[in-house]
Each structure stands twice: as structure tokens, then as C-alpha cells.
Design a protein around this motif. Structure first.
Motif, PDB file in Angstrom:
ATOM      1  N   ALA A 170      20.583  -3.293 -40.025  1.00 28.71           N
ATOM      2  CA  ALA A 170      20.520  -4.045 -41.280  1.00 28.71           C
ATOM      3  C   ALA A 170      21.595  -3.613 -42.276  1.00 28.71           C
ATOM      4  O   ALA A 170      21.802  -4.299 -43.284  1.00 28.71           O
ATOM      5  N   ASP A 171      22.276  -2.502 -42.010  1.00 28.88           N
ATOM      6  CA  ASP A 171      23.357  -2.065 -42.901  1.00 28.88           C
ATOM      7  C   ASP A 171      24.729  -2.454 -42.339  1.00 28.88           C
ATOM      8  O   ASP A 171      25.722  -1.765 -42.567  1.00 28.88           O
ATOM      9  N   THR A 172      24.763  -3.573 -41.596  1.00 32.48           N
ATOM     10  CA  THR A 172      26.037  -4.110 -41.132  1.00 32.48           C
ATOM     11  C   THR A 172      26.318  -5.429 -41.854  1.00 32.48           C
ATOM     12  O   THR A 172      25.413  -6.072 -42.376  1.00 32.48           O
ATOM     13  N   LEU A 173      27.581  -5.818 -41.842  1.00 31.02           N
ATOM     14  CA  LEU A 173      28.018  -7.056 -42.482  1.00 31.02           C
ATOM     15  C   LEU A 173      29.012  -7.746 -41.560  1.00 31.02           C
ATOM     16  O   LEU A 173      29.970  -7.116 -41.099  1.00 31.02           O
ATOM     17  N   VAL A 174      28.791  -9.017 -41.276  1.00 31.16           N
ATOM     18  CA  VAL A 174      29.666  -9.773 -40.381  1.00 31.16           C
ATOM     19  C   VAL A 174      30.783 -10.428 -41.187  1.00 31.16           C
ATOM     20  O   VAL A 174      30.528 -11.083 -42.206  1.00 31.16           O
ATOM     21  N   LEU A 175      32.021 -10.248 -40.738  1.00 28.43           N
ATOM     22  CA  LEU A 175      33.186 -10.763 -41.447  1.00 28.43           C
ATOM     23  C   LEU A 175      33.794 -11.994 -40.797  1.00 28.43           C
ATOM     24  O   LEU A 175      34.638 -12.664 -41.392  1.00 28.43           O
ATOM     25  N   SER A 176      33.395 -12.291 -39.553  1.00 25.79           N
ATOM     26  CA  SER A 176      33.862 -13.492 -38.862  1.00 25.79           C
ATOM     27  C   SER A 176      32.882 -13.791 -37.736  1.00 25.79           C
ATOM     28  O   SER A 176      31.994 -12.991 -37.448  1.00 25.79           O
TER      29      SER A 176
ATOM     30  N   LEU B 248      32.969  -1.350 -37.245  1.00 32.93           N
ATOM     31  CA  LEU B 248      33.875  -0.516 -38.026  1.00 32.93           C
ATOM     32  C   LEU B 248      33.080   0.293 -39.040  1.00 32.93           C
ATOM     33  O   LEU B 248      32.483  -0.262 -39.965  1.00 32.93           O
ATOM     34  N   SER B 249      33.049   1.583 -38.852  1.00 34.82           N
ATOM     35  CA  SER B 249      32.287   2.448 -39.759  1.00 34.82           C
ATOM     36  C   SER B 249      33.206   3.009 -40.830  1.00 34.82           C
ATOM     37  O   SER B 249      34.415   3.161 -40.633  1.00 34.82           O
ATOM     38  N   SER B 250      32.599   3.322 -41.963  1.00 31.01           N
ATOM     39  CA  SER B 250      33.382   3.806 -43.095  1.00 31.01           C
ATOM     40  C   SER B 250      34.116   5.099 -42.785  1.00 31.01           C
ATOM     41  O   SER B 250      35.204   5.341 -43.315  1.00 31.01           O
ATOM     42  N   ILE B 251      33.561   5.916 -41.920  1.00 32.31           N
ATOM     43  CA  ILE B 251      34.183   7.210 -41.626  1.00 32.31           C
ATOM     44  C   ILE B 251      35.552   7.033 -40.994  1.00 32.31           C
ATOM     45  O   ILE B 251      36.444   7.856 -41.154  1.00 32.31           O
ATOM     46  N   ALA B 252      35.745   5.930 -40.257  1.00 32.88           N
ATOM     47  CA  ALA B 252      37.013   5.708 -39.568  1.00 32.88           C
ATOM     48  C   ALA B 252      38.161   5.524 -40.547  1.00 32.88           C
ATOM     49  O   ALA B 252      39.308   5.847 -40.234  1.00 32.88           O
ATOM     50  N   ILE B 253      37.863   5.008 -41.728  1.00 37.17           N
ATOM     51  CA  ILE B 253      38.904   4.772 -42.717  1.00 37.17           C
ATOM     52  C   ILE B 253      39.572   6.082 -43.102  1.00 37.17           C
ATOM     53  O   ILE B 253      40.770   6.140 -43.366  1.00 37.17           O
ATOM     54  N   TYR B 254      38.807   7.164 -43.090  1.00 36.96           N
ATOM     55  CA  TYR B 254      39.305   8.439 -43.585  1.00 36.96           C
ATOM     56  C   TYR B 254      39.739   9.382 -42.471  1.00 36.96           C
ATOM     57  O   TYR B 254      40.632  10.201 -42.668  1.00 36.96           O
ATOM     58  N   THR B 255      39.123   9.282 -41.295  1.00 43.13           N
ATOM     59  CA  THR B 255      39.457  10.219 -40.233  1.00 43.13           C
ATOM     60  C   THR B 255      40.687   9.797 -39.446  1.00 43.13           C
ATOM     61  O   THR B 255      41.298  10.611 -38.779  1.00 43.13           O
TER      62      THR B 255
ATOM     63  N   GLY C  53      42.551  -2.455 -39.225  1.00 44.15           N
ATOM     64  CA  GLY C  53      41.447  -2.737 -40.137  1.00 44.15           C
ATOM     65  C   GLY C  53      41.352  -4.182 -40.563  1.00 44.15           C
ATOM     66  O   GLY C  53      40.261  -4.713 -40.783  1.00 44.15           O
ATOM     67  N   ARG C  54      42.491  -4.854 -40.650  1.00 46.21           N
ATOM     68  CA  ARG C  54      42.485  -6.257 -41.074  1.00 46.21           C
ATOM     69  C   ARG C  54      41.797  -7.157 -40.056  1.00 46.21           C
ATOM     70  O   ARG C  54      41.431  -8.288 -40.378  1.00 46.21           O
TER      71      ARG C  54
ATOM     72  N   LEU D 116      45.405   1.217 -49.530  1.00 39.77           N
ATOM     73  CA  LEU D 116      44.877   0.334 -48.489  1.00 39.77           C
ATOM     74  C   LEU D 116      44.872  -1.138 -48.870  1.00 39.77           C
ATOM     75  O   LEU D 116      44.916  -2.009 -47.998  1.00 39.77           O
ATOM     76  N   ASP D 117      44.793  -1.423 -50.145  1.00 42.14           N
ATOM     77  CA  ASP D 117      44.628  -2.813 -50.578  1.00 42.14           C
ATOM     78  C   ASP D 117      45.692  -3.737 -49.996  1.00 42.14           C
ATOM     79  O   ASP D 117      45.401  -4.870 -49.593  1.00 42.14           O
ATOM     80  N   SER D 118      46.922  -3.258 -49.952  1.00 39.67           N
ATOM     81  CA  SER D 118      47.987  -4.128 -49.472  1.00 39.67           C
ATOM     82  C   SER D 118      47.829  -4.481 -47.999  1.00 39.67           C
ATOM     83  O   SER D 118      48.303  -5.526 -47.536  1.00 39.67           O
ATOM     84  N   PHE D 119      47.097  -3.625 -47.257  1.00 38.52           N
ATOM     85  CA  PHE D 119      46.919  -3.890 -45.832  1.00 38.52           C
ATOM     86  C   PHE D 119      45.730  -4.809 -45.571  1.00 38.52           C
ATOM     87  O   PHE D 119      45.580  -5.347 -44.484  1.00 38.52           O
ATOM     88  N   LEU D 120      44.872  -4.988 -46.568  1.00 41.24           N
ATOM     89  CA  LEU D 120      43.661  -5.802 -46.378  1.00 41.24           C
ATOM     90  C   LEU D 120      43.803  -7.187 -46.964  1.00 41.24           C
ATOM     91  O   LEU D 120      42.897  -7.994 -46.841  1.00 41.24           O
ATOM     92  N   LYS D 121      44.915  -7.481 -47.602  1.00 47.89           N
ATOM     93  CA  LYS D 121      45.091  -8.795 -48.219  1.00 47.89           C
ATOM     94  C   LYS D 121      45.587  -9.800 -47.182  1.00 47.89           C
ATOM     95  O   LYS D 121      46.258  -9.455 -46.238  1.00 47.89           O
TER      96      LYS D 121
END
Length: 334
Positions: free
Chosen positions: A106-112, A192-199, A208-209, A329-334
Motif C-alpha cells: 500500500a506504500d507504492t505508487l504507480v507512475l505508468s 524503485l525504493s527511496s534508498i536507491a536514490i542515495y546509495t 530514474g526517469r 536531480l530535478d533536471s534529470f526528472l523533468k
């Protein structure tokens, strides 16, 4: 739209907070035009108004309560009372009216749209970032079966769980996942878990996009924040929230406020409930959120900082906190 009644996405909510997560998850699946049925398993502590909202989002809402049942789960529970939530999750295998299911926490979110997951076989899942030879049980493909369900309960009662939860049980049961069939290894973009963004920041920049599912791992969940609907900004509620990327959090809250909140207001009526949404003149920019107040770290050379990153020792609360990394990171997610 064609709906495949033989296959279903399945989630689990044991509290009203997790029910909020399930509502947002269900809406995200609907918004991306899934052709599959949606099923929510709920525990007895989910309130009736929350159940009513879930019934508006999901095709089926099924109450599962191993503590009060008289089935095999109850017998296994007597030996392992510490695994209550785990037993509840395993009820997914009893959904034998479906030929194949995809379980999503329940703590997941679908993006596509992710209907292509149903082309995979049991047990397909993405590697866990903490130990990649284990899979993360936040998203996995399975085939409901009473026989498998019984064997899982036996594994629970006889061996317990090496991590105290469902992930340990499932990795023990499907123990050949790491070596038997690479087609059962889901790409990390499906969990995609949040920890991956930092490790592994370079990989996040590269891939990530393409993320299809975000998993909000950790103690702090999206619903632990408050959201200003007027300014569309967030305010953190805990010092432990520094490992969530704000873009994903905003997507969660924007979906909650636009598609779920009105349903909750209809069902709760005059009953008070905590939505987490506010409308105020106090604008707290996500990039300026200061969730913790630690002293600034001593200066280090770029080489020392690189070595710390490579060894998984990023300064999450200071120089490498999410508000600093977010700018990069913002520039890579736009």
C-alpha cells in the motif's frame, strides 16, 4: 475499456493510514488505464468509512483476519503469533478466482501502466536494494493456489521469518529466485525504493526517469507529511523522512488531494478524520524543508566525499541531505 476479470492487482491495508495508501495506489492504477481487476485485502482495524472509500476504488474489498479465523492460518498462528501481518498478506494466495495476480504494498505508487507484469510468472519480483540476492516483496507476481497457501503457512509455523516479516518468509519459500530463472527478476524500475536514490546516485540519474513504480520504504510514509493544497507544498513530520525524494511525494499527495480526499469527505461526513491536507497562507517550499536540525558537518575534500558515497556512507542529514541532492536531480526528472 476491456477489463480482464481473470487477473488482478492486490494490495493489503491493516490500518486507516495504510488504507489511505491503498486508495492512492488504486487511483494511480486506474489513472494509468489498467485492464486488470483491483482487489484490496483489509484487516479488522480499518474503519468502516475507509472501507467504503476502498470499495469505490477497488473492484473487491475482502476482510481477512487470521486472528479470529478457524482455518489453517489460525492453527499456524498459534505457533507464530509474531507474524500476524505476514499471515494476513499471505491470504493473497487464497484468491483462487484469479489465475494470476500482482501484489503491491500500500506504500507504492504507480507512475505508468504496468499491466505487462502479468506476462511474468510466479514468483517474479525486483531485487531488494539491501541484499540483491533477495527480492523485495513490495511488488511481486504470483499465482493464487490453496496448495501454495498451505505450504507457505507450514513454512511460517515451522521456520518463522529471518527478517520478522513477509519478505523473509517469501524469500525462504521461493529460495531459488536468485539463481533459477532470470526472467523472474523484475527490473528495478518496477519497485524503485527511496534508498536507491542515495546509495547509487549515478544509476538513478541514468534510469530514474523510467521508473514505473515508486516504493516508499522506511518508517515514514507519505501520509506522515502534511500537504498545503493552496501552494502545493509539503511539510515533513519526522526527522526520519530525509530519504524520500520530494517529487515523488508531491505526486502522491497531489493524487490524494485531487482524487481521494473528496471520497473520504463523503464517507466520513460529520465524523472527524485526519486528512493531512491544509489550506493556509504559510508556504513551505519542499526544497527548503528542514526536517532535522543537525550541526553542519566538517568540511571534507571531494575525494573523501566520493569515497564515502562509494562505501554507502553519504551524509543524509547534512551535506547529502535530500534538499541538497534534490537540486541536482530535478533536471534529470523533468
Amino acid at each position: 475499456m476491456y477489463v480482464n476479470i481473470d487477473q488482478a492487482f492486490v494490495t493489503l491495508a491493516t490500518t486507516d493510514n495504510y488504507a489511505k495508501g491503498a486508495m492512492v495506489l488504486g487511483k494511480s492504477l486506474r489513472n494509468h488505464n489498467t485492464s486488470k481487476k483491483l482487489v484490496a485485502l483489509i484487516g479488522p482495524h480499518v474503519s468502516e468509512p475507509s472501507r467504503a472509500v476502498l470499495r469505490k476504488v477497488y473492484d473487491e474489498v475482502r476482510l481477512v483476519d487470521v486472528l479470529d479465523s478457524g482455518d489453517a492460518a489460525h492453527l499456524a498462528m498459534m505457533k507464530r503469533p509474531d507474524l500476524g501481518v505476514t499471515f494476513t498478506k499471505l491470504h493473497g494466495w487464497t484468491l483462487t478466482e484469479y489465475s494470476k495476480c500482482v501484489f503491491m504494498d500500500a506504500d507504492t505508487l504507480v507512475l505508468s501502466n504496468i499491466d505487462e507484469l502479468f506476462e511474468r510468472e510466479e514468483l517474479s519480483a525486483a531485487p531488494d536494494p539491501g541484499w540483491p540476492d533477495c527480492f523485495n516483496s513490495g511488488v511481486f507476481v504470483f499465482r493464487p493456489s490453496n496448495e501454495t497457501y498451505g505450504k507457505l503457512l507450514t513454512t511460517c509455523s515451522e521456520n518463522g521469518s529471518f527478517d520478522g516479516g513477509d519478505q523473509g518468509i517469501l524469500n525462504s519459500f521461493f529460495s531459488d529466485w536468485a539463481t533459477a530463472d532470470i526472467s523472474k527478476h523484475l527490473p528495478f524500475i518496477y519497485n524503485l525504493s527511496s534508498i536507491a536514490i542515495y546509495t547509487y546516485l549515478p544509476a538513478f540519474k541514468q534510469y530514474g526517469r523510467d521508473a514505473k513504480v515508486v516504493h516508499f520504504l522506511g518508517k515514514v510514509k507519505p501520509w506522515d507529511y502534511s500537504y498545503d493544497a493552496t501552494s502545493k507544498t509539503l511539510k515533513g513530520q519526522s526527522q526520519d523522512a530525509s530519504d524520500m525524494h520530494p517529487n515523488f511525494l508531491l505526486q502522491w499527495w497531489e493524487l490524494f488531494s485531487s482524487s481521494v480526499l473528496s471520497l473520504m469527505k463523503e464517507e466520513y461526513g460529520d465524523q472527524p478524520f485526519h486528512s493531512g491536507c491544509t489550506e493556509s497562507d504559510i508556504h513551505v517550499d519542499v526544497a527548503q524543508m528542514h526536517i532535522s536540525h543537525h550541526p553542519p558537518p566538517p568540511q571534507m575534500s571531494s575525494q573523501e566525499r566520493k569515497q564515502k558515497w562509494e562505501h554507502g556512507q553519504a551524509d543524509y542529514m547534512g551535506l547529502d541531505s535530500f534538499e541538497n541532492i534534490e537540486k541536482k536531480l530535478d533536471s534529470f526528472l523533468k
